[in-house]
Design a protein around this motif. Structure first.
Motif, PDB file in Angstrom:
ATOM      1  N   PHE A  30       7.162  -9.583   1.049  1.00  0.00           N
ATOM      2  CA  PHE A  30       5.846  -9.803   1.663  1.00  0.00           C
ATOM      3  C   PHE A  30       5.551  -8.733   2.716  1.00  0.00           C
ATOM      4  N   ILE A  31       6.537  -8.440   3.550  1.00  0.00           N
ATOM      5  CA  ILE A  31       6.360  -7.410   4.582  1.00  0.00           C
ATOM      6  C   ILE A  31       6.111  -6.051   3.941  1.00  0.00           C
ATOM      7  N   ALA A  32       6.916  -5.727   2.902  1.00  0.00           N
ATOM      8  CA  ALA A  32       6.769  -4.438   2.219  1.00  0.00           C
ATOM      9  C   ALA A  32       5.426  -4.354   1.510  1.00  0.00           C
ATOM     10  N   GLY A  33       4.962  -5.456   0.940  1.00  0.00           N
ATOM     11  CA  GLY A  33       3.678  -5.461   0.247  1.00  0.00           C
ATOM     12  C   GLY A  33       2.515  -5.249   1.187  1.00  0.00           C
ATOM     13  N   ILE A  34       2.591  -5.876   2.352  1.00  0.00           N
ATOM     14  CA  ILE A  34       1.497  -5.767   3.334  1.00  0.00           C
ATOM     15  C   ILE A  34       1.464  -4.375   3.954  1.00  0.00           C
ATOM     16  N   PHE A  35       2.611  -3.910   4.465  1.00  0.00           N
ATOM     17  CA  PHE A  35       2.647  -2.607   5.135  1.00  0.00           C
ATOM     18  C   PHE A  35       2.669  -1.445   4.142  1.00  0.00           C
TER      19      PHE A  35
END
Length: 298
Positions: A30-35
């Motif tokens: 989720f973090i990698a997808g957002i940033f």
């Protein structure tokens, strides 16, 4: 500790380890997808979250299946594990459908001249990490599942692999988008569409097998043939009829009427029944559920 309790503890331990890794991996995705500006990675994170849900279902099911027989469940709780395996298979169908629809919608956007956003390197790193972790979980879970003969765990192992396969598509798409740019972003949804059919195949195999068991389907023809050979080759058995077979959890269950010499004493006839039972248990396990009725051969 009973065999079923020990088996249940092993299954829950392996599945719980997978659950912990799924939680960590989902958060990272989720973090990698957002940033990383990657809608594909966010979708992959949702897929990993579904693994967390099915892990919980399998843990609850295996705990219940490991309970010994009681007054209300005189054949044990093995069907609960079969039900959980069927649930995982059905869940895989919906996950495959989600991946297919999402991939096709992105392909249509590109065909209509729209550009998909180019993802960042953190999204690619997350995809690679997902493949390694989920393939490792698949092998770890499958090895344990085969050792204790758990259909629910085998289904869950394939769920791990489906996540690894979807991450391959994500990696190809993200990598192609980063390296080639422009219209090549379409590699991501194209790979996802292809992999969705792999997931459908696995889902069908798992669902069909376990729903069949819930519907009290007979054992495989090869197993039934072996049971028949075991019965008729037992000394003292002249014939048999009314053979019925099914599976309860990991255990086979059989009902059969055997025919013996009508001049035998009750004790002698009973001993033949015991011999048939012992031979079947030696092949299919001490927990097998066997009902053998003895009749005189007229």
């Amino acid at each position: 500790m009973t065999h079923e309790t020990d088996r249940s503890d092993t299954a829950v331990k392996v599945t719980f380890n997978g659950l912990i890794l799924n939680v960590v991996l989902t958060i990272f995705k989720f973090i990698a997808g957002i940033f990383g500006n990657s809608s594909a990675m966010i979708a992959d994170a949702v897929h990993s979250f579904s693994d967390f849900v099915t892990d919980m279902v399998v843990i609850v099911g295996l705990r219940a299946a490991g309970k010994p027989a009681d007054d209300n469940h005189q054949y044990g709780h093995g069907k609960i594990e079969t039900l959980c395996a069927a649930f995982v298979g059905i869940a895989l169908v919906f996950i495959g459908l989600e991946i297919l629809v999402n991939g096709l919608s992105k392909i249509l956007l590109v065909l209509h001249g729209e550009n998909l956003e180019q993802p960042g390197m953190i999204a690619l790193a997350a995809a690679v990490a997902s493949i390694l972790v989920k393939e490792g979980l698949y092998r770890y879970t499958l090895k344990a599942a085969n050792a204790i003969k758990s259909d629910a765990m085998i289904a869950n192992a394939w769920h791990h692999r489906s996540d690894a396969l979807s991450s391959v598509g994500t990696m190809v798409g993200i990598g192609g988008a980063i390296i080639l740019g422009g219209k090549w972003v379409v590699l991501d949804p194209l790979a996802a569409v292809i992999l969705s059919f792999v997931i459908f195949k696995v889902a069908f195999d798992i669902s069909y097998k376990n729903i069949n068991e819930l519907a009290e389907a007979a054992l495989d023809a090869e197993v039934v043939e072996d049971i028949v050979n075991t019965i008729i080759s037992t000394e003292g058995v002249r014939d048999f009829h009314k053979l019925k077979t099914r599976k309860i959890g990991t255990n086979i269950a059989t009902d059969v009427h055997i025919q013996v010499d009508k001049n035998l004493s009750l004790i002698e006839a009973h001993n033949i029944c015991n011999e048939v039972e012992n031979r079947l248990r030696s092949k299919y396990g001490k927990e097998s559920i066997l009902y053998i009725h003895c009749e005189p051969d007229m």
